[in-house]
Design an enzyme around this catalytic site. Structure first.
Site, PDB file in Angstrom:
ATOM      1  N   GLU A 103       0.821  -1.210   0.000  1.00  0.00           N
ATOM      2  CA  GLU A 103       0.000   0.000   0.000  1.00  0.00           C
ATOM      3  C   GLU A 103       0.854   1.258   0.000  1.00  0.00           C
ATOM      4  OE1 GLU A 103      -2.439   1.542  -0.616  1.00  0.00           O
ATOM      5  OE2 GLU A 103      -4.304   0.884   0.318  1.00  0.00           O
ATOM      6  N   ASP A 104       0.235   2.332  -0.435  1.00  0.00           N
ATOM      7  CA  ASP A 104       0.897   3.633  -0.384  1.00  0.00           C
ATOM      8  C   ASP A 104       0.790   4.237   1.009  1.00  0.00           C
ATOM      9  OD1 ASP A 104      -1.853   3.901  -0.663  1.00  0.00           O
ATOM     10  OD2 ASP A 104      -1.775   5.473  -2.169  1.00  0.00           O
ATOM     11  N   ASP A 107      -4.072   5.575   6.470  1.00  0.00           N
ATOM     12  CA  ASP A 107      -4.525   6.839   7.045  1.00  0.00           C
ATOM     13  C   ASP A 107      -5.438   6.484   8.219  1.00  0.00           C
ATOM     14  OD1 ASP A 107      -6.194   9.289   7.317  1.00  0.00           O
ATOM     15  OD2 ASP A 107      -5.123   9.992   5.561  1.00  0.00           O
ATOM     16  N   PHE A 156      -2.608  15.918   4.655  1.00  0.00           N
ATOM     17  CA  PHE A 156      -2.854  15.320   3.352  1.00  0.00           C
ATOM     18  C   PHE A 156      -1.590  15.426   2.501  1.00  0.00           C
ATOM     19  CE2 PHE A 156      -4.564  14.907  -0.932  1.00  0.00           C
ATOM     20  CZ  PHE A 156      -5.350  13.775  -0.763  1.00  0.00           C
ATOM     21  N   ARG A 169       0.373  12.199  -8.817  1.00  0.00           N
ATOM     22  CA  ARG A 169       0.844  10.826  -8.583  1.00  0.00           C
ATOM     23  C   ARG A 169       2.261  10.637  -9.101  1.00  0.00           C
ATOM     24  NH1 ARG A 169      -3.529   7.631  -7.005  1.00  0.00           N
ATOM     25  NH2 ARG A 169      -5.539   8.098  -7.944  1.00  0.00           N
TER      26      ARG A 169
HETATM   27  P1  XMP Z   1      -7.797   5.175   4.881  1.00  0.00           P
HETATM   28  O1  XMP Z   1      -8.197   6.454   5.566  1.00  0.00           O
HETATM   29  O2  XMP Z   1      -8.983   4.289   4.685  1.00  0.00           O
HETATM   30  O3  XMP Z   1      -7.235   5.621   3.460  1.00  0.00           O
HETATM   31  O4  XMP Z   1      -6.668   4.499   5.616  1.00  0.00           O
HETATM   32  C1  XMP Z   1      -7.702   5.065   2.281  1.00  0.00           C
HETATM   33  C2  XMP Z   1      -7.034   5.559   1.044  1.00  0.00           C
HETATM   34  O5  XMP Z   1      -7.160   6.956   0.978  1.00  0.00           O
HETATM   35  C3  XMP Z   1      -6.088   7.511   0.297  1.00  0.00           C
HETATM   36  N1  XMP Z   1      -5.432   8.485   1.183  1.00  0.00           N
HETATM   37  C4  XMP Z   1      -4.677   9.492   0.750  1.00  0.00           C
HETATM   38  N2  XMP Z   1      -4.373   9.874  -0.503  1.00  0.00           N
HETATM   39  N3  XMP Z   1      -3.062  11.630   0.376  1.00  0.00           N
HETATM   40  C5  XMP Z   1      -3.569  10.956  -0.682  1.00  0.00           C
HETATM   41  O6  XMP Z   1      -3.266  11.322  -1.802  1.00  0.00           O
HETATM   42  C6  XMP Z   1      -3.331  11.317   1.663  1.00  0.00           C
HETATM   43  O7  XMP Z   1      -2.849  11.971   2.593  1.00  0.00           O
HETATM   44  C7  XMP Z   1      -4.203  10.179   1.861  1.00  0.00           C
HETATM   45  N4  XMP Z   1      -4.678   9.570   2.956  1.00  0.00           N
HETATM   46  C8  XMP Z   1      -5.425   8.529   2.499  1.00  0.00           C
HETATM   47  C9  XMP Z   1      -5.164   6.373  -0.052  1.00  0.00           C
HETATM   48  O8  XMP Z   1      -5.423   5.914  -1.349  1.00  0.00           O
HETATM   49  C10 XMP Z   1      -5.547   5.315   0.949  1.00  0.00           C
HETATM   50  O9  XMP Z   1      -5.241   4.018   0.492  1.00  0.00           O
HETATM   51 MG    MG Z   2      -4.353   3.613  -1.589  1.00  0.00          MG
END
Ligand code: XMP
Ligand code: MG
Length: 183
Positions: A103-104, A107, A156, A169
C-alpha cells in the site's frame, strides 16, 4: 506543466526520492527474509500503490507474482468513509498463498482493514501489510501493519502514487500541497 512547475505546487517535501528508495530497499530485504521459499503473492491496491509496488518488487532479491485490486473508499473529499466497494478484484485464487498487501498509505486504516478481512475470508495461508506511509494520529481502527516505510504527520500528502484529484501521482517525492492548489 513540467516537474519544476509541479514542485511549485508543493508546500513542503516530507520525503525525498532518495529516502524513499533507501527505505524500500530495506523493506524489500526484510520482506524477502520472511517469504523466501514461500508461495508469496504481492497484492497492490490501485492506483496509489503503483509506485511502491514498482520499486519494492524490483528491490526484492527474488521473484514473486503481482496482482492488483481496486477499491473505492473515498466519496469525493479527502476523508475515508469506511464504505468500501471492490471496483476490480484479484485475478488470482489466493487459497493457501501468503499474501502481502502493498500500500501507499494507511490513514484512518478503514480501507485496509476492510481489504485485509476480505482477503482473509478467502483461505490464504497468511495476509500481511507493507505500506510506504502511515499516519499514526489518523488511525480509527486497530490494524496490524507488519512493515511501515515512514510514519508521517496527519496532513494530506501527494506524490509517489498519491494524488489530489488524480494529479501529482507522478511526483518523485512525497509532500504537502500549497494552499493555492486547493483554492
Ligand atoms: P484510509 O483512511 O482508509 O485511506 O486508511 C484510504 C485511502 O485513501 C487515500 N489516502 C490518501 N491519498 N493523500 C492521498 O493522496 C493522503 O494523505 C491520503 N490519505 C489517504 C489512499 O489511497 C488510501 O489508500
Ligand atoms: Mg491507496
Amino acid at each position: 506543466m513540467d516537474a519544476a512547475h509541479m514542485g511549485a505546487d508543493l508546500e513542503k517535501v516530507l520525503i525525498t526520492e532518495e529516502e524513499i528508495h533507501a527505505r524500500l530497499e530495506e523493506l524489500a530485504r526484510e520482506v524477502w527474509a520472511e517469504y523466501e521459499g514461500k508461495d508469496l503473492l504481492l497484492v497492490g491496491v490501485l492506483k496509489g500503490a503503483v509506485m511502491v509496488m514498482a520499486d519494492l518488487s524490483r528491490a526484492l532479491p527474488g521473484t514473486a507474482p503481482v496482482d492488483w485490486m481496486a477499491v473505492s473508499s473515498y466519496g469525493s473529499g479527502t476523508k475515508s468513509s469506511g464504505v468500501v466497494r471492490i471496483l476490480k478484484d484479484l485475478d488470482t485464487d489466493i487459497t493457501g498463498k501468503h499474501v502481502l498487501i502493498v500500500e501507499d498509505i494507511v490513514d484512518s486504516g478503514l480501507t485496509l482493514s476492510w481489504i485485509k478481512s476480505n482477503l482473509e475470508s478467502r483461505s490464504p495461508a497468511s495476509v500481511e501489510i507493507c505500506t510506504l506511509l502511515r499516519k499514526p494520529e489518523a488511525a480509527k481502527v486497530e490494524i496490524d501493519v507488519r512493515w511501515v516505510g515512514f510514519d508521517i504527520p496527519n496532513e494530506f500528502v501527494v506524490g509517489y502514487g498519491l494524488d489530489y484529484a488524480e494529479r501529482y501521482r507522478n511526483l518523485r517525492v512525497v509532500g504537502t500541497l500549497a494552499p493555492h492548489v486547493y483554492a
